[in-house]
Write a protein that holds these residues in place. Structure first.
Motif, PDB file in Angstrom:
ATOM      1  N   LYS A 192      42.234  35.388  42.858  1.00  0.00           N
ATOM      2  CA  LYS A 192      41.484  36.601  42.521  1.00  0.00           C
ATOM      3  C   LYS A 192      39.971  36.441  42.536  1.00  0.00           C
ATOM      4  CE  LYS A 192      45.262  38.284  39.581  1.00  0.00           C
ATOM      5  NZ  LYS A 192      45.653  38.689  38.205  1.00  0.00           N
ATOM      6  N   ILE A 193      39.469  35.269  42.190  1.00  0.00           N
ATOM      7  CA  ILE A 193      38.023  35.101  42.030  1.00  0.00           C
ATOM      8  C   ILE A 193      37.371  34.490  43.269  1.00  0.00           C
ATOM      9  CG2 ILE A 193      36.203  34.255  40.501  1.00  0.00           C
ATOM     10  CD1 ILE A 193      38.261  36.263  39.284  1.00  0.00           C
ATOM     11  N   ARG A 196      36.165  37.016  45.722  1.00  0.00           N
ATOM     12  CA  ARG A 196      34.951  37.702  45.257  1.00  0.00           C
ATOM     13  C   ARG A 196      33.708  36.867  45.571  1.00  0.00           C
ATOM     14  NH1 ARG A 196      35.577  41.913  41.494  1.00  0.00           N
ATOM     15  NH2 ARG A 196      37.681  42.175  40.654  1.00  0.00           N
ATOM     16  N   LYS A 199      32.965  36.855  49.263  1.00  0.00           N
ATOM     17  CA  LYS A 199      32.390  38.144  49.661  1.00  0.00           C
ATOM     18  C   LYS A 199      30.929  38.246  49.221  1.00  0.00           C
ATOM     19  CE  LYS A 199      32.991  43.160  49.063  1.00  0.00           C
ATOM     20  NZ  LYS A 199      31.670  43.393  48.434  1.00  0.00           N
ATOM     21  N   ASP A 200      30.636  37.756  48.035  1.00  0.00           N
ATOM     22  CA  ASP A 200      29.261  37.810  47.528  1.00  0.00           C
ATOM     23  C   ASP A 200      28.315  36.930  48.333  1.00  0.00           C
ATOM     24  OD1 ASP A 200      30.005  39.561  45.575  1.00  0.00           O
ATOM     25  OD2 ASP A 200      30.065  38.103  43.949  1.00  0.00           O
ATOM     26  N   TRP A 535      36.016  42.231  35.199  1.00  0.00           N
ATOM     27  CA  TRP A 535      35.804  42.536  36.614  1.00  0.00           C
ATOM     28  C   TRP A 535      35.999  44.021  36.913  1.00  0.00           C
ATOM     29  CZ3 TRP A 535      33.554  38.519  38.658  1.00  0.00           C
ATOM     30  CH2 TRP A 535      33.871  37.234  38.205  1.00  0.00           C
ATOM     31  N   ASP A 539      34.283  46.892  39.643  1.00  0.00           N
ATOM     32  CA  ASP A 539      35.209  47.495  40.599  1.00  0.00           C
ATOM     33  C   ASP A 539      35.245  49.022  40.490  1.00  0.00           C
ATOM     34  OD1 ASP A 539      35.867  44.991  41.516  1.00  0.00           O
ATOM     35  OD2 ASP A 539      37.685  44.818  40.309  1.00  0.00           O
ATOM     36  N   GLU A 546      28.443  48.491  39.722  1.00  0.00           N
ATOM     37  CA  GLU A 546      28.634  48.341  41.156  1.00  0.00           C
ATOM     38  C   GLU A 546      27.294  48.216  41.875  1.00  0.00           C
ATOM     39  OE1 GLU A 546      30.803  50.607  44.939  1.00  0.00           O
ATOM     40  OE2 GLU A 546      30.152  51.741  43.179  1.00  0.00           O
ATOM     41  N   GLY A 549      26.020  44.705  41.504  1.00  0.00           N
ATOM     42  CA  GLY A 549      26.828  43.818  42.340  1.00  0.00           C
ATOM     43  C   GLY A 549      26.458  43.952  43.812  1.00  0.00           C
ATOM     44  N   GLU A 553      24.799  40.930  46.273  1.00  0.00           N
ATOM     45  CA  GLU A 553      25.393  40.561  47.559  1.00  0.00           C
ATOM     46  C   GLU A 553      24.372  40.684  48.686  1.00  0.00           C
ATOM     47  OE1 GLU A 553      29.024  42.088  50.487  1.00  0.00           O
ATOM     48  OE2 GLU A 553      29.086  42.559  48.342  1.00  0.00           O
TER      49      GLU A 553
END
Length: 670
Positions: A192-193, A196, A199-200, A535, A539, A546, A549, A553
């Protein structure tokens, strides 16, 4: 001998030439003493292959170093936890004890301990070299466990070379990396992490609390079993799979290793492993750390150096970690652990209060780690500013690749707490972020896990505080939230854009995770409420998390896409205390910050290399929760000024909204 490069690179170190060269010679002599003729440090650091429990063709063998012991028995569920002569150790040379067992006398998942005897006493002990330690869920008692699965995990990615230019670290903790009020697992993190983080855009994770520790609330810093990955999070094989899949995603895995001290526990840890007080630790007044309620290793003992160096090699070889962040290095360097010392001059580093044995150990550890893996990463968590800490060992340094820029988060906390917004000085900000030794790489960071611990506050919570509970909906306009989000983005961008080595973020802080970190303890009713990451906040499409985040990124991608960004010179173009404007260039990127809380500037002039510029990042963008005041489609052209013709600089006229930052890219030079 000729002066070492460390001294040549810094003339202010010349008065301390004798001290520096003496330390260098100590590490050279100690390496020769330990390795012997024709062997390397890596050969010396093979202790984990000899000590501890190992499967053989005949069955099993277990060895431990316990010079003060008079008798040792292996006890466990196989012996009904009683002493049995069949499981009695034999004493070898130099305080080493050995027990050989036949196949079937112990098996996979059996629990075991040592029944240790010494003159005047005896007690149960977990083997010092145990590689698997588990806690009984009912009794809370820790025991070593035989770990020998029929199908052990095999790494799919055999070789991995970190791509770390620049090094972008996502600091994380396995147990609190999930949303439910419980302890997370290696598998959950992997599934799960890791996606992330990938992607970041971060290219490294720094994992805390890997070495087994009896008290979860210690954040992993009171280690009991140095060779055992914490079983709270799963099995050793599950940790290996996590690392393997991180590598497959191009992410290096750095371990937060603790060699600065150890937990005081005697049954679970090394406190009085063989009944003596000075086996692993100092036996005098230096034994106990005055601030940490823990024990201090005696780095002057070859057996202790062997234990710790073998520990470094073990994690590199057995689990494929890509390096280490060494915790508490300041505490190791000084006899007084650096407590209450200002470190205001070079003399504070060479006044006789330095632990030469610890410095020798750290120098050898860095040399060993890079000998085992030339691409390994080593980072020192050190606040005193010891010169040469992140300089090469052959130059007279201690050999770390990076040092943590620990003054930067302290600076941000101080400025947020003590300065009005209109008092934020761009010159002071720039100086703090770039004040470092030219021959040592640093890790910049606005905040790590330290700034989020209970009793403290994260940057976002200092800026917005309880307004976060009520006004983080996207359709809710709130001045405190707008201010906090703007400064949160600006602080991170200016901290990242001034790196000379790497950047670090603690998980969740990239999107402004609210509140603090507080592990379950008696004082909070053993609650996990604040030992998790929400999280769902980032999301949710209806919340402003968001935006933060998205900005993180984009910010990471901008820097990551510039080859060797961290090595490029930082050229200050403009700073104006009255306007609170800061501008500097790195390669073709122009970073401009307007820290003023209410003044926006139209056609603000900045002298920049002549050419045309386009906006590539803008904190005020709607995408990042801003007001959208900047038209990013405009191409900006510099305007000539005869006064600056020779410098090949021209005026760039820009609109700079209050409390915002933008990055422009030079498209073509005139």
């Amino acid at each position: 001998m000729d002066s070492l490069n460390l001294i040549k690179n810094d003339p202010w170190l010349e008065p301390y030439k004798t001290d520096i060269e003496h330390r260098f010679q100590l590490s050279v002599s100690k390496e020769k003493e330990l390795a012997g003729k024709g062997k390397s440090l890596s050969d010396f650091a093979d202790g984990y292959l000899y000590f501890g429990l190992h499967k053989t063709e005949q069955g099993w063998v277990i060895r431990e170093w316990a010079p003060n012991a008079t008798d040792i028995f292996l006890i466990g569920n196989f012996s009904e936890w009683k002493e049995n002569t069949k499981y009695r150790f034999s004493k070898l040379k130099n305080g080493v004890w050995e027990l050989k067992l036949k196949t079937g006398e112990i098996k996979h998942l059996d629990l075991y301990k040592l029944s240790m005897h010494w003159n005047g006493g005896h007690g149960e002990r977990i083997p010092a070299w145990a590689t698997r330690v588990v806690q009984d869920k009912k009794t809370y008692i820790f025991s070593a466990q035989v770990w020998s699965p029929s199908r052990p995990y095999k790494f799919k990615k055999k070789k991995f070379k970190p791509q770390i230019s620049p090094l972008l670290i996502y600091e994380c903790h396995i147990g609190m990396a999930q949303e439910e009020e419980r302890i997370g697992s290696y598998n959950e993190f992997r599934e799960k992490i890791l996606p992330r983080i990938a992607k970041d855009g971060y290219n490294a994770i720094q994992i805390m609390a890997i070495q087994e520790h009896p008290y979860y609330g210690s954040f992993g810093y009171h280690v009991s079993s140095f060779f055992a990955p914490s079983s709270r999070f799963g099995t050793p094989d599950e940790l290996k799979q996590l690392i393997d899949e991180a590598h497959a995603s191009g992410i290096a895995v750095i371990m937060d290793i603790v060699h600065s001290h150890a937990v005081k526990n005697e049954v679970e840890g090394l406190g009085r492993f063989d009944g003596s007080y000075n086996q692993f630790f100092y036996g005098d007044h230096r034994r106990e750390h005055p601030a940490w309620d823990s024990l201090c290793f005696d780095y002057g003992k070859n057996e202790v150096i062997h234990f710790l160096l073998s520990n470094c090699k073990y994690w590199l070889e057995e689990f494929k970690f890509d390096g280490f962040r060494f915790d508490g290095v300041t505490s190791m360097l000084y006899y007084d652990h650096g407590l209450g010392k200002a470190f205001g001059s070079y003399n504070d580093y060479y006044d006789g209060g330095q632990d030469e044995n610890a410095i020798t150990y750290l120098t050898l550890a860095n040399k060993l780690i890079h000998e085992v893996n030339p691409h390994a990463i080593t980072i020192a968590e050190e606040m005193s500013g010891m010169p040469g800490l992140a300089a090469k060992t052959e130059d007279g340094g201690i050999g770390f690749d990076y040092r943590m820029a620990m003054g930067i988060p302290d600076f941000w906390i101080k400025i947020i707490k003590e300065k009005k917004d209109e008092e934020w000085n761009p010159s002071a900000i720039f100086w703090e972020l770039t004040n470092r030794r030219s021959d040592e790489k640093t890790i910049n960071y606005a905040e790590s896990h330290d700034q989020a611990l209970v009793g403290d506050k994260t940057i976002i919570f200092r800026l917005i505080d309880d307004q976060m509970y009520w006004h983080m909906m996207k359709n809710d306009t709130n001045m405190a939230v707008d201010r906090g989000m703007s400064l949160h983005k600006m602080i991170r961008l200016v901290t990242l854009s001034t790196i000379n080595g790497g950047y670090l973020n603690f998980m969740g802080n990239e999107f402004g995770h609210p509140e603090w970190i507080d592990f379950p303890r008696e004082g909070n009713g053993w609650s996990y409420k604040y030992a998790r990451r929400q999280w769902s906040l980032v999301d949710r499409k209806d919340l402003k998390y968001e935006y933060l985040g998205n900005f993180d990124e984009a910010m990471i991608k901008l820097v990551k896409d510039v080859k060797h960004f961290e090595q490029s010179p930082i050229i200050k173009l403009w700073d104006n205390g009255g306007d609170q404007i800061l501008a500097f260039m790195r390669k073709d990127l122009l970073f401009i910050f307007n820290f003023h809380p209410f003044k926006s500037f139209t056609d603000y002039g900045i002298l920049a290399p002549k050419g045309s510029y386009k906006t590539v990042l803008n904190t005020d963008s709607y995408t990042f929760g801003g007001y959208g005041l900047i038209d990013e489609s405009i191409e900006h052209f510099t305007i000539p000024d005869p006064l600056y013709k020779k410098e090949k600089k021209e005026w760039l006229r820009l609109y700079l909204p209050a409390r915002s930052a933008q990055v422009l890219k030079l498209q073509k030079r005139k």
